[in-house]
Design a protein around this motif. Structure first.
Motif, short mmCIF file in Angstrom:
data_model
loop_
_atom_site.label_atom_id
_atom_site.label_comp_id
_atom_site.label_asym_id
_atom_site.label_seq_id
_atom_site.Cartn_x
_atom_site.Cartn_y
_atom_site.Cartn_z
N THR A 12 -6.27 4.47 -5.79
CA THR A 12 -6.82 3.40 -5.11
C THR A 12 -6.54 3.15 -3.61
O THR A 12 -5.14 3.42 -3.39
N VAL A 50 0.98 -1.34 -0.16
CA VAL A 50 0.06 -0.12 -0.19
C VAL A 50 0.96 1.31 0.01
O VAL A 50 1.68 1.41 0.98
N ILE A 85 -0.71 -0.58 -4.64
CA ILE A 85 -1.89 0.55 -4.75
C ILE A 85 -1.28 1.80 -4.38
O ILE A 85 -0.56 1.80 -3.37
N GLU A 86 -1.96 2.92 -4.88
CA GLU A 86 -1.45 3.98 -4.66
C GLU A 86 -2.69 5.01 -4.83
O GLU A 86 -3.60 5.15 -5.50
N ARG A 87 -2.80 5.89 -3.68
CA ARG A 87 -4.11 6.62 -3.29
C ARG A 87 -4.02 7.51 -4.55
O ARG A 87 -5.13 8.08 -4.88
N ALA A 144 2.59 3.81 -3.39
CA ALA A 144 3.59 3.78 -4.28
C ALA A 144 4.64 4.92 -4.29
O ALA A 144 4.77 5.71 -5.34
N GLY A 145 5.05 5.44 -3.01
CA GLY A 145 6.19 6.24 -2.88
C GLY A 145 7.29 5.63 -3.24
O GLY A 145 7.58 4.58 -3.68
N ILE A 146 8.48 6.28 -2.36
CA ILE A 146 9.83 5.67 -2.56
C ILE A 146 10.01 4.08 -2.24
O ILE A 146 10.45 3.21 -2.72
N CYS A 179 3.28 0.89 2.86
CA CYS A 179 4.28 1.79 2.64
C CYS A 179 3.74 3.12 2.30
O CYS A 179 4.05 3.98 1.45
N GLY A 191 9.60 2.00 5.46
CA GLY A 191 9.68 3.56 5.26
C GLY A 191 9.05 4.53 6.43
O GLY A 191 8.94 4.00 7.61
N ASP A 192 8.61 5.56 6.02
CA ASP A 192 8.14 6.61 6.89
C ASP A 192 7.00 6.19 7.67
O ASP A 192 6.71 6.77 8.64
N VAL A 225 13.38 18.77 -3.68
CA VAL A 225 14.88 17.94 -3.79
C VAL A 225 14.88 16.79 -2.59
O VAL A 225 14.54 17.06 -1.60
C1 LIG Z 1 3.92 14.01 -2.81
C2 LIG Z 1 5.20 14.09 -1.76
C3 LIG Z 1 6.25 14.74 -1.87
C4 LIG Z 1 7.48 14.70 -1.04
N1 LIG Z 1 8.48 15.60 -1.41
C5 LIG Z 1 9.48 15.83 -0.54
C6 LIG Z 1 10.55 16.54 -0.83
O1 LIG Z 1 10.47 17.44 -1.72
N2 LIG Z 1 11.76 16.15 -0.24
C7 LIG Z 1 12.00 14.99 0.87
O2 LIG Z 1 13.04 15.22 1.49
N3 LIG Z 1 10.90 14.49 1.10
C8 LIG Z 1 9.67 14.56 0.43
N4 LIG Z 1 8.64 13.54 0.56
C9 LIG Z 1 8.75 12.57 1.74
C10 LIG Z 1 9.76 11.62 1.25
O3 LIG Z 1 9.59 11.00 0.01
C11 LIG Z 1 9.66 10.47 2.24
O4 LIG Z 1 10.06 10.84 3.44
C12 LIG Z 1 10.56 9.16 2.12
O5 LIG Z 1 10.95 9.01 0.64
C13 LIG Z 1 10.26 7.74 2.55
O6 LIG Z 1 9.46 7.33 1.59
P1 LIG Z 1 8.05 6.57 1.87
O7 LIG Z 1 7.79 5.68 0.62
O8 LIG Z 1 8.03 5.74 3.21
O9 LIG Z 1 6.91 7.54 2.03
P2 LIG Z 1 6.44 8.37 0.83
O10 LIG Z 1 7.62 8.79 -0.04
O11 LIG Z 1 5.82 9.64 1.55
O12 LIG Z 1 5.16 7.65 0.06
C14 LIG Z 1 4.12 7.16 0.62
C15 LIG Z 1 3.18 6.98 -0.61
O13 LIG Z 1 2.05 6.45 -0.15
C16 LIG Z 1 0.96 6.95 -0.65
N5 LIG Z 1 -0.19 6.70 0.48
C17 LIG Z 1 -0.37 7.54 1.38
N6 LIG Z 1 -1.83 7.08 1.88
C18 LIG Z 1 -2.12 6.10 1.21
C19 LIG Z 1 -3.25 5.15 1.42
N7 LIG Z 1 -4.05 5.28 2.38
N8 LIG Z 1 -3.47 4.54 0.20
C20 LIG Z 1 -2.58 4.17 -0.72
N9 LIG Z 1 -1.64 5.26 -0.85
C21 LIG Z 1 -1.21 6.01 0.06
C22 LIG Z 1 1.25 8.58 -0.78
O14 LIG Z 1 0.63 9.15 -1.99
C23 LIG Z 1 2.86 8.18 -1.38
O15 LIG Z 1 2.74 7.79 -2.86
C24 LIG Z 1 7.61 13.60 -0.16
C25 LIG Z 1 6.48 12.82 -0.06
C26 LIG Z 1 5.19 12.78 -0.83
C27 LIG Z 1 4.37 11.80 -0.77
#
Ligand SMILES: Cc1cc2nc3c(=O)[nH]c(=O)nc-3n(C[C@H](O)[C@H](O)[C@H](O)COP(=O)(O)OP(=O)(O)OC[C@H]3O[C@@H](n4cnc5c(N)ncnc54)[C@H](O)[C@@H]3O)c2cc1C
Length: 398
Positions: free
Chosen positions: A141, A26, A49-51, A28-30, A171, A298-299, A61
């Motif tokens: 989704t 769940v 899936i990605e919201r 599609a971030g990093i 995720c 991840g976060d 950046v």
């Molecule tokens: C749009 C966006 C822009 C960012 N810009 C920066 C930046 O400029 N600089 C920086 O340092 N960090 C930024 N971050 C944060 C950084 O990407 C994260 O801290 C780091 O990459 C950890 O990645 P992650 O995949 O755990 O979380 P994230 O990268 O935050 O990804 C989480 C993903 O889950 C999706 N999501 C959330 N809730 C749901 C749900 N209920 N169902 C389905 N999908 C869901 C989100 O849309 C997102 O695509 C940003 C995050 C996002 C979402």
């Protein structure tokens, strides 16, 4: 090559019994894209899936540490990162008036571990998408409900469809809905700092390095990447202070009015306030990273304060470790793989998280005397000491 269920038959007749697990990721971030790519590379067929309806161009950046680059190397994506990112060369710190305090070379870090690369976030997303097959991703989704049963996690999606999965991997970022659903409401840890992020004219920065202005309880940093320059700011604030779009530009100008160097030019050139991002800086950690058939990456489980520039690399490292552990288990004994994943990651993530908190306290000190002491310490802190810091951050085995 032909795939039937978990059996792959190659053209030379060789048969491989692949992973039998049905996996839902769940977000599609990093973390989600990295994990999905790594699992596909190992023969899994996860659903991601990605919201958001589309990936779009949101984000500024982000920084990829050499430990994150290693994961991209494993995915065959490193050249793309080099092409579209920008390797930092140096790091310069000034006081709030713009008076130079110190500058550091990161050459020894690069020599030992490889470059530290800044990249426009949507570009990194675009690169990661290349190793995820199109039919794995369902955009627009979310999960409406999850029910962990003995046969799997019965899942209802926002489009009304249903599925049962052996495991579900959250995720979905710092405000994770999966975490809330499975573990209950858990408060984020507010750092006391909030800040704005925005783009400025790249000509304002002449070097390919980071330039930071450190004030009393205030900070402004310029982070370049290929053809772009992002500014990140931090200011001490109580949690919950509203940042209205109508007063945003005025607030930024007022907050940094006494800053020198190129800051007046930055403040003068501020454009559309709707393009300026504002947030509170929180981090988050959990005692247990999984519950039943659900695990977090991840976060969603280990958000880190942005000052360390570590969030992306920690998310990719965690995705890589979980992918490895999932290769060594099956749909029956996955709990042990979750435990292995958590055990391998926790100490490292805690260390980086603590380091970013200490760094935050040091940078954002409010007292006049303490900030003078801080500036003095920065003046005498050498590139050699900075290398030791990076060495301690990068040498840990995954
Ligand atoms: C749009 C966006 C822009 C960012 N810009 C920066 C930046 O400029 N600089 C920086 O340092 N960090 C930024 N971050 C944060 C950084 O990407 C994260 O801290 C780091 O990459 C950890 O990645 P992650 O995949 O755990 O979380 P994230 O990268 O935050 O990804 C989480 C993903 O889950 C999706 N999501 C959330 N809730 C749901 C749900 N209920 N169902 C389905 N999908 C869901 C989100 O849309 C997102 O695509 C940003 C995050 C996002 C979402």
């Amino acid at each position: 090559m032909k795939r039937t269920g978990n059996i792959t038959t190659y053209s030379n007749g060789r048969v491989r019994y692949g992973p039998d697990m049905k996996i839902l990721i769940v977000g599609a971030g990093i973390a989600g894209l990295t994990l999905c790519g790594l699992l596909e590379q190992r023969g899994f067929q996860p659903t991601l899936i990605e919201r958001a309806p589309e990936f779009g161009d949101v984000g500024y950046v982000i920084v990829v540490w050499p430990s994150g680059s290693r994961i991209l190397k494993g995915l065959g994506l490193y050249e793309l990162l080099e092409d579209r990112g920008c390797a930092f060369t140096d790091y310069k710190i000034s006081n709030y008036k713009g008076k130079f305090i110190n500058s550091y070379t990161i050459d020894p870090v690069v020599e030992k571990y490889g470059p530290i690369i800044s990249i426009y976030r949507p570009d990194l997303i675009d690169i990661l998408k290349k190793v995820v097959s199109e039919n794995s991703i369902r955009m627009d989704t979310t999960v409406v409900s999850l029910q962990d049963t003995k046969d799997g996690v019965e899942t209802v999606f926002s489009d009304g469809s249903k599925g049962t999965y052996d495991i579900v991997i959250g995720c979905d970022g710092i405000k994770s809905a999966i975490r809330k659903d499975v573990f209950g409401d858990m408060p984020l840890r507010y750092s006391g700092m909030s800040g704005w992020g925005f783009w400025v004219n790249p000509d304002l920065c002449s070097s390919e390095g980071i330039i930071e202005y450190w004030g009393k309880g205030k900070f402004l940093g310029m982070w370049p990447t290929r053809g772009r320059l992002a500014v990140f700011t931090s200011v001490k604030r109580k949690s919950g202070v509203q940042d209205s779009v109508d007063t945003r530009i005025e607030s930024i100008r007022k907050t940094f009015a006494e800053f020198g160097g190129v800051v007046p030019e930055i403040l003068h050139g501020l454009g559309d306030p709707r393009d300026i991002y504002y947030d509170e800086y929180n981090d988050f950690s959990m005692n247990s990273w999984s519950c039943g058939r659900v695990v977090l990456v991840g976060d969603s489980v280990h958000a880190i304060l942005p000052n360390a520039g570590a969030g992306v690399s920690m998310a990719m490292e965690s995705a890589a470790v979980l992918a490895e552990e999932l290769c060594r288990t099956d749909s029956v004994n996955f709990s042990h793989a979750f435990w292995q994943y958590e055990s391998r990651r926790k100490a490292r993530v805690n260390k980086v998280q603590n380091q970013s908190r200490i760094m935050g306290k040091f940078i954002y000190t409010e007292s006049g005397i303490l900030s003078s002491v801080r500036d003095y310490l920065v003046r005498v802190y050498s590139s050699r000491q900075l290398f030791r810091y990076w060495d301690s951050m990068l040498k840990d085995p995954l």
